[in-house]
Enzyme design. Structure first.
Site, PDB file in Angstrom:
ATOM      1  N   LYS A  80       0.855  -1.188   0.000  1.00  0.00           N
ATOM      2  CA  LYS A  80       0.000   0.000   0.000  1.00  0.00           C
ATOM      3  C   LYS A  80       0.887   1.232   0.000  1.00  0.00           C
ATOM      4  O   LYS A  80       2.022   1.190   0.479  1.00  0.00           O
ATOM      5  CB  LYS A  80      -0.857   0.006   1.270  1.00  0.00           C
ATOM      6  CG  LYS A  80      -2.077   0.878   1.204  1.00  0.00           C
ATOM      7  CD  LYS A  80      -3.304   0.091   0.803  1.00  0.00           C
ATOM      8  CE  LYS A  80      -4.563   0.903   0.818  1.00  0.00           C
ATOM      9  NZ  LYS A  80      -5.747   0.088   0.617  1.00  0.00           N
ATOM     10  N   GLY A 180     -19.442   7.752   6.800  1.00  0.00           N
ATOM     11  CA  GLY A 180     -18.660   8.151   5.626  1.00  0.00           C
ATOM     12  C   GLY A 180     -19.420   7.772   4.375  1.00  0.00           C
ATOM     13  O   GLY A 180     -19.630   6.589   4.114  1.00  0.00           O
ATOM     14  N   VAL A 181     -19.908   8.791   3.618  1.00  0.00           N
ATOM     15  CA  VAL A 181     -20.623   8.466   2.375  1.00  0.00           C
ATOM     16  C   VAL A 181     -19.802   8.951   1.182  1.00  0.00           C
ATOM     17  O   VAL A 181     -20.203   9.841   0.442  1.00  0.00           O
ATOM     18  CB  VAL A 181     -22.077   9.001   2.308  1.00  0.00           C
ATOM     19  CG1 VAL A 181     -23.065   7.903   2.581  1.00  0.00           C
ATOM     20  CG2 VAL A 181     -22.319  10.175   3.231  1.00  0.00           C
ATOM     21  N   GLY A 182     -18.632   8.349   1.029  1.00  0.00           N
ATOM     22  CA  GLY A 182     -17.749   8.672  -0.082  1.00  0.00           C
ATOM     23  C   GLY A 182     -18.000   7.760  -1.266  1.00  0.00           C
ATOM     24  O   GLY A 182     -19.136   7.299  -1.493  1.00  0.00           O
ATOM     25  N   ASN A 183     -16.938   7.496  -2.014  1.00  0.00           N
ATOM     26  CA  ASN A 183     -17.067   6.733  -3.266  1.00  0.00           C
ATOM     27  C   ASN A 183     -17.737   5.381  -3.078  1.00  0.00           C
ATOM     28  O   ASN A 183     -18.644   5.013  -3.816  1.00  0.00           O
ATOM     29  CB  ASN A 183     -15.674   6.510  -3.866  1.00  0.00           C
ATOM     30  CG  ASN A 183     -15.127   7.794  -4.437  1.00  0.00           C
ATOM     31  OD1 ASN A 183     -15.858   8.573  -5.035  1.00  0.00           O
ATOM     32  ND2 ASN A 183     -13.843   8.028  -4.232  1.00  0.00           N
ATOM     33  N   VAL A 184     -17.277   4.607  -2.110  1.00  0.00           N
ATOM     34  CA  VAL A 184     -17.838   3.262  -1.922  1.00  0.00           C
ATOM     35  C   VAL A 184     -19.232   3.350  -1.314  1.00  0.00           C
ATOM     36  O   VAL A 184     -20.191   2.747  -1.802  1.00  0.00           O
ATOM     37  CB  VAL A 184     -16.919   2.406  -1.009  1.00  0.00           C
ATOM     38  CG1 VAL A 184     -17.573   1.051  -0.725  1.00  0.00           C
ATOM     39  CG2 VAL A 184     -15.542   2.200  -1.640  1.00  0.00           C
ATOM     40  N   ALA A 185     -19.342   4.125  -0.231  1.00  0.00           N
ATOM     41  CA  ALA A 185     -20.589   4.085   0.539  1.00  0.00           C
ATOM     42  C   ALA A 185     -21.775   4.675  -0.207  1.00  0.00           C
ATOM     43  O   ALA A 185     -22.914   4.262   0.013  1.00  0.00           O
ATOM     44  CB  ALA A 185     -20.395   4.783   1.873  1.00  0.00           C
ATOM     45  N   TYR A 186     -21.529   5.626  -1.109  1.00  0.00           N
ATOM     46  CA  TYR A 186     -22.660   6.187  -1.855  1.00  0.00           C
ATOM     47  C   TYR A 186     -23.336   5.075  -2.678  1.00  0.00           C
ATOM     48  O   TYR A 186     -24.561   4.927  -2.662  1.00  0.00           O
ATOM     49  CB  TYR A 186     -22.206   7.346  -2.753  1.00  0.00           C
ATOM     50  CG  TYR A 186     -23.372   7.996  -3.457  1.00  0.00           C
ATOM     51  CD1 TYR A 186     -24.146   8.948  -2.799  1.00  0.00           C
ATOM     52  CD2 TYR A 186     -23.718   7.621  -4.759  1.00  0.00           C
ATOM     53  CE1 TYR A 186     -25.249   9.522  -3.434  1.00  0.00           C
ATOM     54  CE2 TYR A 186     -24.818   8.185  -5.392  1.00  0.00           C
ATOM     55  CZ  TYR A 186     -25.571   9.132  -4.732  1.00  0.00           C
ATOM     56  OH  TYR A 186     -26.670   9.687  -5.357  1.00  0.00           O
TER      57      TYR A 186
END
Ligand SMILES: NC(=O)c1ccc[n+]([C@@H]2O[C@H](COP(=O)([O-])OP(=O)(O)OC[C@H]3O[C@@H](n4cnc5c(N)ncnc54)[C@H](O)[C@@H]3O)[C@@H](O)[C@H]2O)c1
Ligand SMILES: CC(C)C[C@H](N)C(=O)O
Length: 364
Positions: A80, A180-186
Protein backbone atom coordinates in the site's frame (compact mmCIF):
# COMPACT_ATOMS: atom_id res chain seq x y z
CA UNK A 1 8.47 4.06 16.42
CA UNK A 2 11.41 1.68 15.97
CA UNK A 3 10.78 0.97 12.29
CA UNK A 4 12.93 -2.13 11.87
CA UNK A 5 11.55 -3.62 15.10
CA UNK A 6 8.01 -3.07 13.81
CA UNK A 7 8.87 -4.48 10.37
CA UNK A 8 10.48 -7.54 11.92
CA UNK A 9 7.52 -8.15 14.25
CA UNK A 10 5.02 -8.40 11.39
CA UNK A 11 7.53 -9.61 8.81
CA UNK A 12 7.43 -6.71 6.32
CA UNK A 13 9.66 -6.94 3.27
CA UNK A 14 10.26 -3.33 2.27
CA UNK A 15 9.47 0.30 3.01
CA UNK A 16 10.19 2.94 0.37
CA UNK A 17 10.26 6.70 1.04
CA UNK A 18 9.59 8.84 -2.04
CA UNK A 19 10.32 12.60 -2.13
CA UNK A 20 10.01 15.11 -4.97
CA UNK A 21 10.61 18.73 -3.99
CA UNK A 22 9.25 20.20 -7.24
CA UNK A 23 5.78 18.64 -6.90
CA UNK A 24 5.68 18.34 -3.11
CA UNK A 25 5.44 14.55 -3.26
CA UNK A 26 6.00 12.81 0.06
CA UNK A 27 4.95 9.17 -0.26
CA UNK A 28 5.59 5.94 1.59
CA UNK A 29 5.25 2.61 -0.20
CA UNK A 30 4.99 -0.37 2.14
CA UNK A 31 5.41 -3.90 0.78
CA UNK A 32 4.35 -6.48 3.31
CA UNK A 33 4.58 -9.89 1.67
CA UNK A 34 5.06 -11.10 -1.91
CA UNK A 35 4.80 -14.88 -1.33
CA UNK A 36 1.68 -15.17 -3.48
CA UNK A 37 2.78 -12.68 -6.16
CA UNK A 38 3.48 -8.97 -6.68
CA UNK A 39 2.12 -6.68 -3.97
CA UNK A 40 -1.12 -5.05 -5.15
CA UNK A 41 -2.68 -2.28 -3.05
CA UNK A 42 -4.05 1.21 -3.45
CA UNK A 43 -2.62 4.68 -2.87
CA UNK A 44 -4.16 6.76 -0.08
CA UNK A 45 -3.77 10.54 0.07
CA UNK A 46 -4.51 11.97 3.51
CA UNK A 47 -3.53 14.76 5.89
CA UNK A 48 -1.58 12.93 8.59
CA UNK A 49 -0.75 14.61 11.90
CA UNK A 50 2.81 13.30 11.80
CA UNK A 51 5.17 11.30 9.59
CA UNK A 52 5.02 8.49 12.12
CA UNK A 53 1.23 8.30 11.77
CA UNK A 54 1.62 8.09 7.97
CA UNK A 55 4.22 5.31 8.18
CA UNK A 56 2.07 3.33 10.58
CA UNK A 57 -0.96 3.70 8.30
CA UNK A 58 1.03 2.53 5.26
CA UNK A 59 2.35 -0.49 7.17
CA UNK A 60 -1.01 -1.52 8.63
CA UNK A 61 -2.81 -1.08 5.29
CA UNK A 62 -0.12 -3.07 3.42
CA UNK A 63 -0.45 -6.03 5.78
CA UNK A 64 -4.22 -5.84 5.36
CA UNK A 65 -3.73 -6.17 1.58
CA UNK A 66 -1.64 -9.34 2.03
CA UNK A 67 -4.51 -10.91 3.95
CA UNK A 68 -7.19 -9.47 1.66
CA UNK A 69 -5.56 -10.77 -1.50
CA UNK A 70 -4.84 -14.19 0.04
CA UNK A 71 -8.37 -14.59 1.44
CA UNK A 72 -9.86 -13.57 -1.91
CA UNK A 73 -7.92 -16.35 -3.63
CA UNK A 74 -5.77 -13.94 -5.67
CA UNK A 75 -2.19 -14.75 -6.63
CA UNK A 76 -1.00 -11.43 -5.25
CA UNK A 77 0.89 -10.16 -2.27
CA UNK A 78 0.14 -7.09 -0.18
CA UNK A 79 1.37 -3.51 -0.33
CA UNK A 80 0.00 0.00 0.00
CA UNK A 81 1.07 3.62 -0.44
CA UNK A 82 0.22 6.72 1.50
CA UNK A 83 0.83 10.18 0.08
CA UNK A 84 1.01 12.87 2.75
CA UNK A 85 -1.21 15.83 1.80
CA UNK A 86 -4.74 17.14 1.46
CA UNK A 87 -6.37 15.52 -1.59
CA UNK A 88 -8.65 18.55 -1.99
CA UNK A 89 -5.78 21.10 -2.05
CA UNK A 90 -2.33 19.60 -2.54
CA UNK A 91 -2.58 17.54 -5.74
CA UNK A 92 -0.80 18.39 -8.99
CA UNK A 93 -0.07 16.27 -12.10
CA UNK A 94 3.71 16.33 -11.49
CA UNK A 95 3.19 14.73 -8.08
CA UNK A 96 1.51 11.63 -9.52
CA UNK A 97 3.99 11.40 -12.39
CA UNK A 98 6.90 11.58 -9.94
CA UNK A 99 5.21 8.89 -7.85
CA UNK A 100 4.73 6.77 -11.01
CA UNK A 101 8.48 6.85 -11.60
CA UNK A 102 9.08 5.52 -8.09
CA UNK A 103 6.65 2.66 -8.77
CA UNK A 104 8.42 1.92 -12.05
CA UNK A 105 11.67 1.73 -10.09
CA UNK A 106 10.25 -1.21 -8.13
CA UNK A 107 10.01 -3.10 -11.42
CA UNK A 108 6.69 -4.85 -10.73
CA UNK A 109 7.17 -5.77 -7.07
CA UNK A 110 4.36 -3.27 -6.32
CA UNK A 111 1.24 -2.47 -8.37
CA UNK A 112 -1.04 0.38 -7.33
CA UNK A 113 -4.71 1.47 -7.64
CA UNK A 114 -7.12 3.91 -5.95
CA UNK A 115 -7.79 4.33 -2.26
CA UNK A 116 -9.12 7.18 -0.10
CA UNK A 117 -8.23 10.54 -1.67
CA UNK A 118 -7.15 9.25 -5.10
CA UNK A 119 -9.07 8.93 -8.36
CA UNK A 120 -8.97 7.35 -11.82
CA UNK A 121 -7.46 10.65 -13.10
CA UNK A 122 -4.59 10.31 -10.62
CA UNK A 123 -4.02 6.70 -11.76
CA UNK A 124 -3.93 7.92 -15.39
CA UNK A 125 -1.12 10.33 -14.46
CA UNK A 126 0.80 7.48 -12.79
CA UNK A 127 0.21 5.42 -15.93
CA UNK A 128 2.16 8.00 -17.97
CA UNK A 129 5.26 6.72 -16.17
CA UNK A 130 4.56 3.04 -15.45
CA UNK A 131 2.37 0.09 -16.42
CA UNK A 132 2.30 -1.11 -12.81
CA UNK A 133 -1.00 0.64 -12.08
CA UNK A 134 -4.62 -0.57 -12.29
CA UNK A 135 -7.95 1.21 -12.05
CA UNK A 136 -6.98 3.60 -14.87
CA UNK A 137 -9.44 4.86 -17.51
CA UNK A 138 -11.37 2.12 -19.33
CA UNK A 139 -10.10 3.31 -22.74
CA UNK A 140 -6.74 1.74 -21.85
CA UNK A 141 -8.47 -1.64 -21.39
CA UNK A 142 -8.64 -1.10 -17.64
CA UNK A 143 -11.48 -1.78 -15.21
CA UNK A 144 -11.78 1.92 -14.23
CA UNK A 145 -12.95 3.10 -10.81
CA UNK A 146 -13.04 0.12 -8.38
CA UNK A 147 -15.37 1.77 -5.84
CA UNK A 148 -18.76 0.70 -7.29
CA UNK A 149 -17.54 -2.91 -7.41
CA UNK A 150 -16.23 -2.69 -3.85
CA UNK A 151 -19.65 -1.37 -2.87
CA UNK A 152 -21.44 -4.27 -4.56
CA UNK A 153 -19.18 -6.73 -2.71
CA UNK A 154 -19.88 -5.00 0.61
CA UNK A 155 -23.62 -5.15 -0.12
CA UNK A 156 -23.39 -8.90 -0.82
CA UNK A 157 -21.22 -9.38 2.29
CA UNK A 158 -23.70 -7.44 4.41
CA UNK A 159 -26.42 -9.83 3.25
CA UNK A 160 -24.24 -12.79 4.31
CA UNK A 161 -23.72 -11.20 7.74
CA UNK A 162 -27.49 -10.59 8.04
CA UNK A 163 -28.08 -14.26 7.22
CA UNK A 164 -25.69 -15.23 10.02
CA UNK A 165 -27.23 -12.83 12.55
CA UNK A 166 -30.92 -13.01 11.67
CA UNK A 167 -31.29 -16.27 9.69
CA UNK A 168 -32.49 -14.29 6.66
CA UNK A 169 -30.38 -12.26 4.26
CA UNK A 170 -33.03 -9.72 3.33
CA UNK A 171 -32.08 -6.15 4.26
CA UNK A 172 -35.60 -4.82 3.74
CA UNK A 173 -36.62 -2.72 6.75
CA UNK A 174 -33.19 -3.05 8.39
CA UNK A 175 -31.74 0.18 9.79
CA UNK A 176 -28.18 0.66 8.53
CA UNK A 177 -25.92 3.35 10.05
CA UNK A 178 -23.36 4.35 7.43
CA UNK A 179 -20.21 6.19 8.52
CA UNK A 180 -18.66 8.15 5.63
CA UNK A 181 -20.62 8.47 2.37
CA UNK A 182 -17.75 8.67 -0.08
CA UNK A 183 -17.07 6.73 -3.27
CA UNK A 184 -17.84 3.26 -1.92
CA UNK A 185 -20.59 4.09 0.54
CA UNK A 186 -22.66 6.19 -1.86
CA UNK A 187 -23.10 3.19 -4.19
CA UNK A 188 -23.59 0.90 -1.18
CA UNK A 189 -26.43 3.19 -0.04
CA UNK A 190 -27.92 2.92 -3.53
CA UNK A 191 -28.10 -0.91 -3.26
CA UNK A 192 -29.45 -0.74 0.31
CA UNK A 193 -32.09 1.85 -0.61
CA UNK A 194 -33.22 -0.29 -3.55
CA UNK A 195 -33.68 -3.26 -1.22
CA UNK A 196 -35.75 -1.18 1.22
CA UNK A 197 -33.24 -0.64 4.03
CA UNK A 198 -33.53 2.53 6.15
CA UNK A 199 -30.37 4.64 6.05
CA UNK A 200 -28.79 6.83 8.71
CA UNK A 201 -25.66 8.54 7.37
CA UNK A 202 -22.82 10.78 8.46
CA UNK A 203 -19.72 12.35 6.94
CA UNK A 204 -17.24 15.08 7.87
CA UNK A 205 -18.19 16.79 4.59
CA UNK A 206 -21.72 18.23 4.61
CA UNK A 207 -22.22 17.98 0.83
CA UNK A 208 -21.54 14.21 0.94
CA UNK A 209 -24.28 13.80 3.56
CA UNK A 210 -26.70 16.00 1.65
CA UNK A 211 -26.23 13.92 -1.52
CA UNK A 212 -27.33 10.77 0.35
CA UNK A 213 -30.22 12.57 2.05
CA UNK A 214 -31.50 13.86 -1.30
CA UNK A 215 -31.04 10.63 -3.25
CA UNK A 216 -32.09 8.01 -0.69
CA UNK A 217 -34.12 9.87 1.93
CA UNK A 218 -31.37 9.04 4.43
CA UNK A 219 -31.48 10.52 7.93
CA UNK A 220 -28.38 12.62 8.71
CA UNK A 221 -26.52 12.65 12.02
CA UNK A 222 -23.35 14.40 13.21
CA UNK A 223 -20.12 12.41 12.81
CA UNK A 224 -19.73 11.47 16.46
CA UNK A 225 -23.41 10.55 16.88
CA UNK A 226 -23.27 7.64 14.42
CA UNK A 227 -22.11 5.29 17.20
CA UNK A 228 -25.29 5.94 19.22
CA UNK A 229 -27.78 5.28 16.43
CA UNK A 230 -30.37 2.63 17.22
CA UNK A 231 -29.67 0.40 14.22
CA UNK A 232 -29.44 -3.22 13.06
CA UNK A 233 -26.21 -2.81 11.08
CA UNK A 234 -23.25 -0.48 11.58
CA UNK A 235 -21.40 0.08 8.30
CA UNK A 236 -18.01 1.76 8.83
CA UNK A 237 -17.07 3.18 5.42
CA UNK A 238 -14.63 5.99 6.30
CA UNK A 239 -11.24 5.42 7.94
CA UNK A 240 -10.01 2.70 10.30
CA UNK A 241 -9.98 1.99 14.07
CA UNK A 242 -13.60 3.01 14.71
CA UNK A 243 -14.27 -0.19 16.66
CA UNK A 244 -12.50 0.71 19.88
CA UNK A 245 -12.84 1.12 23.67
CA UNK A 246 -14.91 4.30 23.31
CA UNK A 247 -17.32 3.12 20.62
CA UNK A 248 -18.02 -0.52 21.53
CA UNK A 249 -20.17 0.32 24.59
CA UNK A 250 -22.17 2.76 22.41
CA UNK A 251 -22.75 0.54 19.36
CA UNK A 252 -26.20 -1.11 19.33
CA UNK A 253 -26.01 -3.03 16.04
CA UNK A 254 -26.01 -6.81 15.94
CA UNK A 255 -24.00 -6.71 12.70
CA UNK A 256 -20.87 -4.76 11.75
CA UNK A 257 -20.28 -4.80 8.01
CA UNK A 258 -18.64 -1.99 6.05
CA UNK A 259 -15.95 -1.08 3.55
CA UNK A 260 -13.32 0.63 5.74
CA UNK A 261 -9.91 -0.98 6.09
CA UNK A 262 -8.54 -1.84 9.57
CA UNK A 263 -11.86 -1.37 11.36
CA UNK A 264 -10.68 -2.93 14.64
CA UNK A 265 -8.40 -0.58 16.59
CA UNK A 266 -6.66 -3.70 17.88
CA UNK A 267 -7.37 -7.43 17.94
CA UNK A 268 -8.67 -7.15 21.51
CA UNK A 269 -11.64 -5.19 20.11
CA UNK A 270 -12.45 -8.10 17.79
CA UNK A 271 -12.52 -10.35 20.86
CA UNK A 272 -14.83 -8.02 22.78
CA UNK A 273 -17.44 -7.71 20.02
CA UNK A 274 -17.32 -11.49 19.51
CA UNK A 275 -18.07 -12.01 23.21
CA UNK A 276 -20.96 -9.55 22.93
CA UNK A 277 -22.45 -11.71 20.15
CA UNK A 278 -21.99 -9.14 17.38
CA UNK A 279 -21.59 -10.62 13.88
CA UNK A 280 -18.49 -8.89 12.51
CA UNK A 281 -17.76 -9.29 8.79
CA UNK A 282 -13.95 -9.03 8.71
CA UNK A 283 -13.01 -5.86 6.81
CA UNK A 284 -10.59 -7.33 4.33
CA UNK A 285 -13.00 -10.12 3.32
CA UNK A 286 -16.09 -7.96 2.84
CA UNK A 287 -14.24 -5.11 1.05
CA UNK A 288 -12.27 -7.25 -1.40
CA UNK A 289 -14.50 -6.49 -4.42
CA UNK A 290 -12.34 -3.60 -5.62
CA UNK A 291 -9.08 -5.48 -5.55
CA UNK A 292 -10.69 -8.56 -7.13
CA UNK A 293 -11.88 -6.30 -9.94
CA UNK A 294 -8.59 -4.46 -10.58
CA UNK A 295 -6.59 -7.71 -10.23
CA UNK A 296 -8.50 -9.11 -13.19
CA UNK A 297 -6.67 -6.56 -15.37
CA UNK A 298 -3.56 -8.68 -15.00
CA UNK A 299 -5.33 -11.34 -17.12
CA UNK A 300 -6.79 -8.89 -19.68
CA UNK A 301 -9.88 -7.45 -17.99
CA UNK A 302 -13.21 -9.28 -18.20
CA UNK A 303 -15.98 -7.65 -16.19
CA UNK A 304 -18.09 -10.83 -16.26
CA UNK A 305 -15.23 -12.92 -14.84
CA UNK A 306 -14.46 -10.30 -12.17
CA UNK A 307 -18.10 -9.94 -11.09
CA UNK A 308 -18.45 -13.71 -10.75
CA UNK A 309 -15.57 -13.63 -8.26
CA UNK A 310 -17.02 -10.62 -6.45
CA UNK A 311 -20.32 -12.53 -6.00
CA UNK A 312 -18.19 -15.11 -4.16
CA UNK A 313 -17.68 -12.67 -1.24
CA UNK A 314 -21.03 -13.91 0.14
CA UNK A 315 -19.81 -17.53 0.31
CA UNK A 316 -16.35 -16.50 1.47
CA UNK A 317 -17.92 -14.75 4.46
CA UNK A 318 -20.25 -17.68 5.19
CA UNK A 319 -17.10 -19.82 5.29
CA UNK A 320 -15.48 -17.39 7.77
CA UNK A 321 -18.59 -17.61 9.99
CA UNK A 322 -18.44 -21.43 9.74
CA UNK A 323 -14.76 -21.54 10.80
CA UNK A 324 -15.51 -19.08 13.62
CA UNK A 325 -18.25 -21.36 15.01
CA UNK A 326 -16.32 -24.60 14.38
CA UNK A 327 -13.15 -23.40 16.11
CA UNK A 328 -14.94 -21.13 18.59
CA UNK A 329 -12.86 -18.11 17.61
CA UNK A 330 -13.80 -14.52 16.65
CA UNK A 331 -14.46 -13.97 12.97
CA UNK A 332 -11.29 -11.88 12.51
CA UNK A 333 -9.25 -14.88 13.70
CA UNK A 334 -11.17 -17.20 11.37
CA UNK A 335 -10.43 -14.92 8.40
CA UNK A 336 -6.74 -14.67 9.33
CA UNK A 337 -6.53 -18.48 9.47
CA UNK A 338 -8.07 -18.74 6.00
CA UNK A 339 -5.53 -16.26 4.55
CA UNK A 340 -2.49 -17.59 6.43
CA UNK A 341 -3.20 -21.20 5.41
CA UNK A 342 -3.07 -20.15 1.77
CA UNK A 343 0.15 -18.15 2.13
CA UNK A 344 1.84 -20.92 4.07
CA UNK A 345 0.91 -23.64 1.61
CA UNK A 346 2.33 -21.62 -1.30
CA UNK A 347 5.47 -20.65 0.62
CA UNK A 348 6.13 -24.35 1.31
CA UNK A 349 5.90 -25.27 -2.35
CA UNK A 350 8.09 -22.26 -3.28
CA UNK A 351 10.85 -23.73 -1.13
CA UNK A 352 11.42 -26.24 -3.90
CA UNK A 353 14.41 -25.31 -6.03
CA UNK A 354 13.47 -23.83 -9.43
CA UNK A 355 15.82 -23.01 -12.27
CA UNK A 356 13.42 -20.48 -13.78
CA UNK A 357 14.73 -21.04 -17.28
CA UNK A 358 18.36 -20.20 -16.52
CA UNK A 359 20.79 -23.08 -16.38
CA UNK A 360 23.19 -22.10 -13.62
CA UNK A 361 26.08 -23.75 -15.45
CA UNK A 362 25.47 -21.62 -18.56
CA UNK A 363 27.16 -18.69 -16.80
CA UNK A 364 30.57 -20.40 -16.78
N1 LIG B 1 -12.46 2.54 -3.02
C1 LIG B 1 -12.36 1.23 -2.95
O1 LIG B 1 -12.53 0.52 -3.95
C2 LIG B 1 -12.06 0.59 -1.63
C3 LIG B 1 -11.79 -0.78 -1.61
C4 LIG B 1 -11.59 -1.41 -0.39
C5 LIG B 1 -11.60 -0.67 0.77
N2 LIG B 1 -11.84 0.66 0.73
C6 LIG B 1 -11.90 1.40 2.00
O2 LIG B 1 -13.21 1.91 2.19
C7 LIG B 1 -13.14 3.17 2.87
C8 LIG B 1 -13.81 4.25 2.02
O3 LIG B 1 -13.15 4.34 0.76
P1 LIG B 1 -13.64 5.35 -0.37
O4 LIG B 1 -12.88 5.00 -1.58
O5 LIG B 1 -15.13 5.39 -0.41
O6 LIG B 1 -13.05 6.71 0.19
P2 LIG B 1 -13.67 8.17 0.07
O7 LIG B 1 -12.57 9.10 0.46
O8 LIG B 1 -14.35 8.38 -1.21
O9 LIG B 1 -14.78 8.15 1.22
C9 LIG B 1 -14.51 8.21 2.58
C10 LIG B 1 -15.52 9.19 3.18
O10 LIG B 1 -15.37 9.14 4.59
C11 LIG B 1 -15.50 10.48 5.09
N3 LIG B 1 -14.87 10.53 6.41
C12 LIG B 1 -13.56 10.55 6.75
N4 LIG B 1 -13.42 10.57 8.09
C13 LIG B 1 -14.68 10.55 8.60
C14 LIG B 1 -15.21 10.54 9.92
N5 LIG B 1 -14.42 10.57 10.99
N6 LIG B 1 -16.55 10.49 10.08
C15 LIG B 1 -17.37 10.47 9.01
N7 LIG B 1 -16.93 10.48 7.74
C16 LIG B 1 -15.61 10.52 7.55
C17 LIG B 1 -14.80 11.33 4.03
O11 LIG B 1 -15.21 12.67 4.11
C18 LIG B 1 -15.28 10.63 2.75
O12 LIG B 1 -16.48 11.18 2.26
C19 LIG B 1 -11.64 3.40 3.12
O13 LIG B 1 -11.30 2.92 4.39
C20 LIG B 1 -10.97 2.58 2.05
O14 LIG B 1 -9.65 2.22 2.38
C21 LIG B 1 -12.08 1.31 -0.44
C1 LIG C 1 -8.67 -1.26 -5.35
C2 LIG C 1 -7.69 -1.79 -4.42
C3 LIG C 1 -6.44 -2.19 -5.09
C4 LIG C 1 -7.37 -0.93 -3.28
C5 LIG C 1 -8.51 -0.68 -2.34
N1 LIG C 1 -8.44 0.66 -1.90
C6 LIG C 1 -8.48 -1.66 -1.18
O1 LIG C 1 -8.23 -1.28 -0.06
O2 LIG C 1 -8.76 -2.82 -1.34
Amino acid sequence: MEIFTYMEKYDYEQLVFCQDKNSGLKAIIAIHDTTLGPALGGTRMWTYNSEEEAIEDALRLAKGMTYKNAAAGLNLGGGKTVIIGDPRKDKNPEMFRAFGRYIQGLNGRYITAEDVGTTVQDMDLIHMETDFVTGISPEFGSSGNPSPITAYGVYKGMKAAAMEAYGDDSLEGKVVAVQGVGNVAYTLCEHLHKEGAKLVVTDIHKEAVQRAVDAFGAEAVDPDDIYDVDCDIYAPCALGATINDDTIPRLKAKVIAGSANNQLKSTKHGDIIHEKGVVYAPDYVINSGGVINVADELNGYSQARAMKKVEGIYDNLMNVFKISKRDNVPTYVAADRMAEERIQSVSKSRNQFLLNGHHTLSRR
